[in-house]
Design a protein around this motif. Structure first.
Motif, PDB file in Angstrom:
ATOM      1  N   LYS A 442       1.406  -1.081  -0.100  1.00 52.18           N
ATOM      2  CA  LYS A 442      -0.423   0.101  -0.078  1.00 52.18           C
ATOM      3  C   LYS A 442       0.904   1.232   0.046  1.00 52.18           C
ATOM      4  CE  LYS A 442      -4.087  -1.810   1.815  1.00 52.18           C
ATOM      5  NZ  LYS A 442      -4.662  -2.230   3.170  1.00 52.18           N
ATOM      6  N   LEU A 443       2.162   0.871   0.406  1.00 52.64           N
ATOM      7  CA  LEU A 443       3.593   2.159   0.111  1.00 52.64           C
ATOM      8  C   LEU A 443       3.564   2.475  -1.558  1.00 52.64           C
ATOM      9  CD1 LEU A 443       5.514   1.484   3.998  1.00 52.64           C
ATOM     10  CD2 LEU A 443       3.162   3.448   3.581  1.00 52.64           C
ATOM     11  N   TYR A 444       3.208   1.746  -1.914  1.00 53.12           N
ATOM     12  CA  TYR A 444       3.644   2.501  -3.172  1.00 53.12           C
ATOM     13  C   TYR A 444       2.956   1.784  -4.625  1.00 53.12           C
ATOM     14  CZ  TYR A 444       7.931   1.164  -0.697  1.00 53.12           C
ATOM     15  OH  TYR A 444       8.845   0.582  -0.088  1.00 53.12           O
ATOM     16  N   SER A 445       2.899   2.868  -5.623  1.00 52.32           N
ATOM     17  CA  SER A 445       1.862   2.661  -6.512  1.00 52.32           C
ATOM     18  C   SER A 445       2.591   1.045  -7.751  1.00 52.32           C
ATOM     19  CB  SER A 445       2.232   4.111  -7.185  1.00 52.32           C
ATOM     20  OG  SER A 445       2.973   3.994  -7.865  1.00 52.32           O
ATOM     21  N   ALA A 446       1.600   1.329  -8.107  1.00 47.21           N
ATOM     22  CA  ALA A 446       1.736   0.010  -9.095  1.00 47.21           C
ATOM     23  C   ALA A 446       2.973   0.464 -10.422  1.00 47.21           C
ATOM     24  CB  ALA A 446       0.384  -0.451 -10.355  1.00 47.21           C
ATOM     25  N   LEU A 447       3.044   2.015 -11.142  1.00 48.55           N
ATOM     26  CA  LEU A 447       4.407   2.251 -11.297  1.00 48.55           C
ATOM     27  C   LEU A 447       5.571   2.383 -10.816  1.00 48.55           C
ATOM     28  CD1 LEU A 447       3.422   5.432 -12.993  1.00 48.55           C
ATOM     29  CD2 LEU A 447       3.977   3.784 -14.604  1.00 48.55           C
ATOM     30  N   ASP A 448       5.581   2.142  -8.577  1.00 53.74           N
ATOM     31  CA  ASP A 448       6.939   1.978  -8.495  1.00 53.74           C
ATOM     32  C   ASP A 448       6.992   0.687  -8.225  1.00 53.74           C
ATOM     33  OD1 ASP A 448       6.345   5.155  -7.645  1.00 53.74           O
ATOM     34  OD2 ASP A 448       5.443   4.730  -5.833  1.00 53.74           O
ATOM     35  N   ILE A 449       6.248  -0.232  -8.290  1.00 55.40           N
ATOM     36  CA  ILE A 449       6.796  -1.596  -8.287  1.00 55.40           C
ATOM     37  C   ILE A 449       6.920  -2.314  -9.286  1.00 55.40           C
ATOM     38  CG2 ILE A 449       5.455  -4.036  -7.307  1.00 55.40           C
ATOM     39  CD1 ILE A 449       3.836  -2.362  -5.887  1.00 55.40           C
ATOM     40  N   GLU A 450       6.527  -1.652 -10.334  1.00 48.85           N
ATOM     41  CA  GLU A 450       6.897  -1.704 -12.198  1.00 48.85           C
ATOM     42  C   GLU A 450       8.318  -1.532 -11.869  1.00 48.85           C
ATOM     43  OE1 GLU A 450       5.839   0.029 -15.326  1.00 48.85           O
ATOM     44  OE2 GLU A 450       5.237  -1.251 -16.304  1.00 48.85           O
ATOM     45  N   GLU A 451       8.505  -0.733 -12.141  1.00 53.38           N
ATOM     46  CA  GLU A 451       9.912   0.390 -12.054  1.00 53.38           C
ATOM     47  C   GLU A 451      10.932  -0.748 -10.654  1.00 53.38           C
ATOM     48  OE1 GLU A 451      11.933   2.183 -13.842  1.00 53.38           O
ATOM     49  OE2 GLU A 451      13.710   2.123 -12.366  1.00 53.38           O
ATOM     50  N   GLU A 452      10.545  -1.459 -10.132  1.00 49.28           N
ATOM     51  CA  GLU A 452      11.791  -1.979  -8.636  1.00 49.28           C
ATOM     52  C   GLU A 452      11.774  -3.162  -9.208  1.00 49.28           C
ATOM     53  OE1 GLU A 452       9.343  -2.300  -5.074  1.00 49.28           O
ATOM     54  OE2 GLU A 452      11.145  -3.336  -4.136  1.00 49.28           O
ATOM     55  N   ILE A 453      10.844  -4.236  -9.714  1.00 51.36           N
ATOM     56  CA  ILE A 453      10.557  -5.046 -10.926  1.00 51.36           C
ATOM     57  C   ILE A 453      12.356  -5.056 -12.137  1.00 51.36           C
ATOM     58  CG2 ILE A 453      10.226  -7.355 -11.724  1.00 51.36           C
ATOM     59  CD1 ILE A 453       7.020  -6.581 -10.422  1.00 51.36           C
ATOM     60  N   PHE A 454      11.821  -4.209 -12.806  1.00 54.84           N
ATOM     61  CA  PHE A 454      12.413  -3.677 -13.790  1.00 54.84           C
ATOM     62  C   PHE A 454      13.896  -3.382 -13.254  1.00 54.84           C
ATOM     63  CE2 PHE A 454      14.186  -0.297 -16.451  1.00 54.84           C
ATOM     64  CZ  PHE A 454      14.306  -0.814 -18.535  1.00 54.84           C
ATOM     65  N   ALA A 455      14.505  -2.684 -12.182  1.00 51.73           N
ATOM     66  CA  ALA A 455      15.259  -1.388 -12.684  1.00 51.73           C
ATOM     67  C   ALA A 455      16.072  -3.500 -11.051  1.00 51.73           C
ATOM     68  CB  ALA A 455      15.466  -1.189 -11.132  1.00 51.73           C
TER      69      ALA A 455
END
Lengths: 513, 513
Positions: A442-455
């Motif tokens: 809940k602390l992260y947006s979907a975009l944040d998590i997508e970027e986290e996985i990508f990185a």
């Protein structure tokens, strides 16, 4: 009326006699069709065309060239360089043989195709470098238009009479020119695409000021009921755009989702387009990369005949297009080579004529080197039968690649958070990550998590494509995390390494194990 | 700073070591320049660019590709087909030797160029089919950009630092994309051209809603004083267009008039452009078809050295462009083959970057077959020296052709009504007919008499180009009757027959003996 066959095409060519098509010869599909008399004519699309498109006049020098048909005419009119100065006496290519199903074949492993500068004058050739490497018609050479017309009749056999084809400099140019023909920001035009869409198509529309409207998809592609509802309730003022009048769709092995529209889905979408007066751009580069489901058995299935192969291909929008409301955009990129920068479009004569007028000032058509070498390959070396053999071989190969990737998914990805479908065509797997299962999600947006996985993948040496790169409407909130993975380019070993790494990155982020 | 030489280029390549440029490798001119440090930077042109041009963002997948530079990175991101499936093991071409001045040469008469699928991996090659025939940068391959950068520095050596180049799919696309960058009907844009102008350029602008303003010409090309006066007194309301901010010019062997701008004329035009903030499109496909005046002597002159040849070339707009206000549009069509559909543009980095963004969605750049074969020809086979040898040979050939046409004019045309200049470059003669000397001339318009002559030639089997086809402003009354005749394509015999026929037609209409 019976379906056209390769034998019918051979018979028509035999009856027509030797093709005569000198420098910049005009050609259209009607010159090479088997059938057209008993079909109805396409509807007219004048109210769909832009002012710019309607204002295009034929090039004056192309018009003048029609006088050259008269035998003995001497031209001092066109600024064509003398072919005596062409610094190519001939070009050749070494062509690998097409392996048979068992991969074992083959009496020959390589053969040579060659085109000389003056083959037409000096022999019984239909095409040579003096023609291919000079200025030509923007529609493409008569030689290639013949092959494409025959191929189109064999595979799609459009149900209206006045369909036509012309070459393009690739699907990128096909989409670009189609948009210029149909959409105008000055009248507030918009177009409909899949909710996840080929990025280059979106990047083409955006600077033109054309609003993109994405249609929600399921495993079968865009959902017709959603599209119908959207169009029925369109509020131009609220949406900031006129009701869409164009659909752009990639029906087979869709980029990026890998989904393939069933025949029933296509018919339902076509009906919605008829109801709302929508013109359809069918961008179908993956059409021939149908991936087989029968290769998992122990025994290789026997190779189907050409007629069985053709009968098993799903219907295209073009093949069910009774109105002539489809422009089909085809490519050699996925089944021959991308670097040819050559494809073709098929639509009603009205639309192809407008498309050619644009190509005359935008590109003058594809490279003569591409036309020469692809003609020699697909017409003279392979013929229609050999081209179908090639496609079957590719299907076998890409099916095996897909299966390597799916096996790696099964082995290495954490199924508690990852899901996917098995693509039945194309080059792409589309992976959904249940990002709500990330610790402290809940602390992260979907975009944040997508970027986290990508990185995290990048850090470990693996490049994957983010789902958000393909959003038709990037200003809308992102609700789901997807990644697009291709099984087209890497070796089996690299695919396994990369998928394992992807799984490791996910486990690390989602604190699994 | 001394002029760059071929030896300097060879030394720079030697020092740089083997070029490494894999699939879709990024490249720009700065990677291959000899000089740039002490030159000033180009001006910025933001206020000249269209909204559409300014809105273009880099393609997301091209941006992602930059991660591939990291060694060992595995990509599952890009939808590139596997090169193992490319159905070309190699391509070859047979290249005729360049004859020496006396036409007598030659130790060899033909040689072969070849490019294989995996030449880079298997040997010391810099380019191969696995790269050329896959997807690439829209700017073109690094291999071709290197050659073009070196060539540009050798021939034009632009006087500002941050010039750049990229490939095009030919000058047609160059003009088209430049217009989309610079002119927008929504702000009432117009452009300036020569009063008689390349028809395709006019046909490009018209449907875009861009008003064309023609500048009166003399034997040296457009008249700078006329241009200055027009711009100084521009009345937007009266003209129905914003004051022009773009000049399109063909400075060498202009199409259709055959006129060539002197160095002084170019400087004067450049100054007018500086005064009125005009951006210059220099479309110069005939630049290297300089026609010599020294071939009439009994003895063939000796072939000049490369440095003498280069020193004798007239300055281009690019070579005097201290502001970076020129986009030079170059072509292989007239000096190699038109069918390559490949050329290049040179301008400031800002403008080339915008041009490439457009090319990414309009074409994805020229054919890989064209890039492979032209690279093998101009870089590996000919090199810069061999390319200059080739150009000198073409100049000799086209000079001889021009002289055949001029001799036929002298012999067959009625000088009482016909006048012409001897073109010093290009492919075209421009013939003026004093139509007021036609019997009962007052009963006919100039257009009527032009058509009468055109039709009389056609009836006798000769096609010529009407001057009126090239009018920048076709709505203005036609005061003069011109015809454009090319000496590029026909044999000497056919040229003589056609010019004699043209003379016969004129004598018949003008009732001359």
């Amino acid at each position: 009326m019976k379906d056209p066959t390769i034998a019918d095409i051979d018979a028509r060519r035999q009856a027509a006699g030797k093709m005569v098509a000198p420098t910049a010869a005009y050609a259209d599909s009607d010159m090479f069709k088997l059938q057209c008399s008993r079909k109805p004519a396409a509807k007219r699309w004048d109210n769909h065309l832009t002012d710019e498109c309607l204002a295009r006049a034929p090039g004056i020098l192309k018009v003048a060239a029609r006088f050259l048909k008269r035998p003995g005419m001497i031209s001092l009119a066109g600024g064509l360089p003398g072919t005596d100065y062409f610094p190519f006496n001939s070009i050749s290519a070494a062509i690998p043989a097409i392996p048979d199903e068992a991969g074992s074949n083959m009496s020959e492993t390589e053969s040579t195709i060659t085109m000389g500068l003056h083959d037409i004058a000096s022999g019984d050739a239909t095409f040579d470098l003096s023609v291919a490497l000079n200025y030509g018609q923007a529609a493409g050479s008569a030689q290639m238009i013949r092959w494409i017309t025959e191929h189109t009749e064999l595979v799609h056999n459009p149900p209206y009479a006045d369909w036509d084809t012309c070459l393009t400099t690739g699907n990128t140019a096909g989409i670009y020119q189609a948009l210029r023909m149909l959409c105008d920001k000055n009248r507030g035009d918009s177009w409909i695409t899949e909710e996840y869409c080929y990025a280059s198509a979106l990047e083409t529309a955006l600077p033109m000021g054309i609003k993109t409207v994405g249609i929600k998809m399921d495993a079968d592609g865009p959902i017709p009921e959603v599209m119908d509802e959207l169009l029925t309730n369109w509020d131009a003022a609220k949406k900031g755009a006129r009701k869409p009048h164009v659909l752009y769709t990639v029906p087979t092995g869709q980029n990026p989702t890998g989904s393939t529209q069933s025949a029933a889905r296509k018919r339902a979408i076509y009906q919605v387009c008829q109801k709302h007066d929508i013109y359809i751009l069918e961008d179908d580069p993956y059409y021939f990369l149908q991936l087989r489901s029968d290769l998992h058995s122990q025994h290789n299935p026997s190779k189907p005949s050409a007629s069985t192969f053709l009968a098993n291909l799903p219907p295209s929008f073009l093949s069910i297009d009774t109105d002539g409301r489809v422009m089909r955009i085809d490519s050699f990129s996925k089944v021959v080579v991308p670097g040819a920068r050559m494809g073709w479009v098929t639509a009603s004569e009205q639309m192809i004529e407008r498309f050619i007028r644009h190509a005359e000032t935008a590109s003058q058509g594809p490279s003569g080197f591409s036309q020469a070498l692809i003609y020699k390959l697909v017409d003279e070396k392979w013929g229609h039968q050999g081209f179908l053999d090639r496609l079957q071989h590719l299907q076998t190969e890409y099916t095996a690649r897909r299966d390597v990737m799916l096996a790696a998914f099964d082995k290495f990805l954490p199924k508690s958070i990852v899901s996917w479908n098995s693509p039945s065509a194309g080059m792409f797997c589309w992976i959904r990550i249940n990002h709500s299962l990330r610790p402290n999600a809940k602390l992260y947006s979907a975009l944040d998590i997508e970027e986290e996985i990508f990185a995290a993948c990048l850090k470990r040496g693996v490049l994957v494509a983010k789902g958000s790169w393909f959003r038709a409407e990037p200003d809308m909130p992102l609700n789901d995390v997807f990644f697009r993975l291709t099984f087209a380019a890497s070796s089996a070993e690299n695919m396994e390494v990369a998928v394992r790494t992807f799984g490791t990155a996910l486990r690390s982020i989602f604190k699994l194990e």
